[in-house]
Design a protein around this motif. Structure first.
Motif, short mmCIF file in Angstrom:
data_model
loop_
_atom_site.label_atom_id
_atom_site.label_comp_id
_atom_site.label_asym_id
_atom_site.label_seq_id
_atom_site.Cartn_x
_atom_site.Cartn_y
_atom_site.Cartn_z
N ASP A 30 -6.84 2.13 -2.39
CA ASP A 30 -7.87 3.09 -2.47
C ASP A 30 -7.59 4.28 -3.28
N ARG A 31 -8.23 4.87 -3.99
CA ARG A 31 -7.72 6.11 -5.00
C ARG A 31 -7.81 7.40 -4.11
N ILE A 70 -1.95 10.81 -3.36
CA ILE A 70 -1.68 12.21 -3.22
C ILE A 70 -1.08 12.68 -4.57
N ASP A 71 -1.79 13.75 -5.15
CA ASP A 71 -1.59 14.26 -6.53
C ASP A 71 -1.02 13.14 -7.61
N ASP A 72 -2.01 12.03 -7.26
CA ASP A 72 -1.52 10.96 -8.38
C ASP A 72 -0.29 10.48 -8.57
N THR A 73 0.51 10.97 -7.60
CA THR A 73 2.12 10.54 -7.75
C THR A 73 2.40 9.85 -6.37
N SER A 74 2.03 10.04 -5.18
CA SER A 74 2.56 9.79 -3.90
C SER A 74 1.41 9.17 -2.96
N VAL A 75 2.11 8.34 -2.07
CA VAL A 75 1.29 8.05 -1.03
C VAL A 75 2.02 8.16 0.48
N TYR A 76 1.13 8.22 1.44
CA TYR A 76 1.96 8.21 2.64
C TYR A 76 1.94 7.01 3.37
N ASN A 126 4.32 4.75 -8.68
CA ASN A 126 4.00 4.60 -10.26
C ASN A 126 2.34 4.15 -10.29
N PRO A 127 1.50 4.85 -10.51
CA PRO A 127 0.15 4.26 -10.86
C PRO A 127 0.22 3.78 -12.28
N VAL A 128 -0.42 2.64 -12.31
CA VAL A 128 -0.24 1.85 -13.57
C VAL A 128 -1.62 1.76 -14.35
N TYR A 129 -2.77 1.73 -13.43
CA TYR A 129 -4.19 1.78 -13.91
C TYR A 129 -5.33 2.15 -12.57
N PHE A 130 -5.77 2.94 -13.18
CA PHE A 130 -6.97 3.57 -12.40
C PHE A 130 -8.25 2.99 -12.50
N GLU A 131 -8.87 2.62 -11.83
CA GLU A 131 -10.38 2.01 -11.53
C GLU A 131 -11.21 2.95 -10.84
N SER A 147 -10.22 2.46 -7.08
CA SER A 147 -9.18 2.09 -6.72
C SER A 147 -7.84 2.36 -7.73
N VAL A 148 -6.79 2.15 -7.31
CA VAL A 148 -5.80 2.42 -8.12
C VAL A 148 -4.70 1.21 -8.00
N ILE A 149 -4.14 0.72 -9.19
CA ILE A 149 -2.76 -0.16 -9.07
C ILE A 149 -1.78 0.66 -9.12
N ILE A 150 -0.81 0.29 -8.21
CA ILE A 150 0.29 1.15 -7.98
C ILE A 150 1.74 0.08 -8.02
#
Length: 371
Positions: free
Chosen positions: A306-307, A311-317, A330-335, A338-341
């Motif tokens: 889930d988008r 966090i700041d388009d670069t990190s997750v907890y 590394n986010p590769v595609y934003f929907e 959601s986002v593919i990382i």
């Protein structure tokens, strides 16, 4: 008296100071109150990297793939043709949609056909004398000539001499004039080229029709096309034949289609590419607005989240032994939602939902209850 009062007041103040000092000394030695530390309970997802398809979302309106606008090529009064010429009327393939009165034109055609018949009849004695070998085929032509049927094709010429003779008697010119009138007679009625429905009717029986006038619109309701705009970055990935999932705005109805055409020109202003999707379903109607999900390509060794978790388009907890840890991804595609990382190892315990006030090193408790 003054001295006595001063001494008494001093003793009272001194006694009060001593009592107050003893009170503060006793309270200083009391233990500080203890508060229970609240540890938040979180839900987690276990990361399992794999092949994640990139879905391109687009939208558009349905247009009938087979659609014709009906125009009059002749002039006359519109007459009834079995069914009412009104929007919503269904016609089978070959059935007459409308008919324009052609009595006057038909009489003119019959006159020309009769003239052709007389011309051929008049040359028969000359053919018997000059071309005895060709007499039988011309006689057969006259016998097959029927004023109420289509004019038969002229016999093949046996020689140039015969050809010049027939042309000199104006038979060839008259024949093609008759054929031209027969073709024009067919334009006084319009037949359905395929099974479909009339979506627009601009005239009614009794109306005087003029040549070039628009009469209505006819479509095939069994197959539709939808034009969508796709970002040019996917131009080399979008291929004819790709499966497409479509749904309405409320997502209560879903359909399956496929890409049938891709435009070779990119729009300079929007930098988008037009793709055309074909879809068939009885529930579809022309003009219906649908959203399409096109599979462009797949990312290997990736995971979709889930988008809101990014966090700041670069990190997750992630949860590392009951403590939150901020991990770079590394986010590769934003929907849209959601986002593919990439960058998280398999079996990493990732937060399933955002936690308010989260920070690096925050103690948490994992929710072990099954959903």
């Amino acid at each position: 008296m003054r001295k006595i009062l001063s001494i008494i007041l001093s003793v009272i103040l001194l006694g009060g100071a001593i009592l107050l000092a003893n009170y503060f000394i006793k309270n200083k030695n009391k233990p500080k109150p203890k508060f229970d530390k609240i540890i938040k309970t979180v839900s987690i997802d276990t990361v399992k990297n794999g092949e994640v398809p990139i879905i391109i979302s687009a939208s558009g309106n349905l247009v009938a793939k087979n659609k014709i606008e009906l125009y009059a090529e002749v002039q006359g009064v519109l007459s009834t043709a079995g069914k009412d010429f009104k929007a919503g009327t269904n016609y089978q393939q070959g059935q007459t949609i409308l008919r324009i009165n052609s009595d006057e034109f038909y009489a003119s055609l019959q006159s020309q056909k009769s003239n052709l018949y007389n011309l051929v009849t008049s040359i028969m004695p000359d053919i018997r004398l000059d071309f005895p070998k060709e007499f039988e085929k011309w006689q057969s032509y006259l016998q097959s000539f029927d004023l109420n049927k289509a004019t038969p094709k002229l016999p093949e010429y046996g020689s140039d001499k015969e050809k010049y003779f027939i042309s000199g008697r104006n038979i060839t010119t008259t024949y093609y004039s008759v054929k031209n009138l027969e073709v024009k007679l067919g334009k006084y009625q319009i037949r359905a080229p395929y099974t479909g429905i009339l979506t627009e009717a601009l005239v009614t029986p009794g109306t005087l029709i003029r040549s070039g006038q628009k009469l209505g619109e006819f479509i095939d309701p069994s197959i539709y096309e939808m034009e969508v705009n796709i970002s040019s970055e996917f131009s080399n990935l979008l291929k004819v034949g790709n499966a497409v999932s479509l749904h309405d705005l409320e997502k209560t109805q879903s359909f399956m289609g496929k890409v049938i055409r891709v435009n070779g020109k990119i729009d300079q202003t929007s930098q988008t590419l037009k793709a055309y999707i074909e879809v068939k379903d009885k529930l579809l109607k022309e003009g219906m607005y649908l959203e399409a999900d096109l599979t462009a390509k797949s990312e290997h060794n990736a995971y979709k989240i889930d988008r809101k978790l990014l966090i700041d388009d670069t990190s997750v907890y992630v949860v590392n032994d009951t403590l939150l840890e901020l991990k770079k991804v590394n986010p590769v595609y934003f929907e849209a939602e959601s986002v593919i990382i990439k960058g998280l190892p398999d079996n990493t315990q990732l937060l399933a939902n955002p936690v308010s006030g989260a920070y690096n090193g925050m103690p948490v408790k994992i929710n072990t209850k099954k959903k």
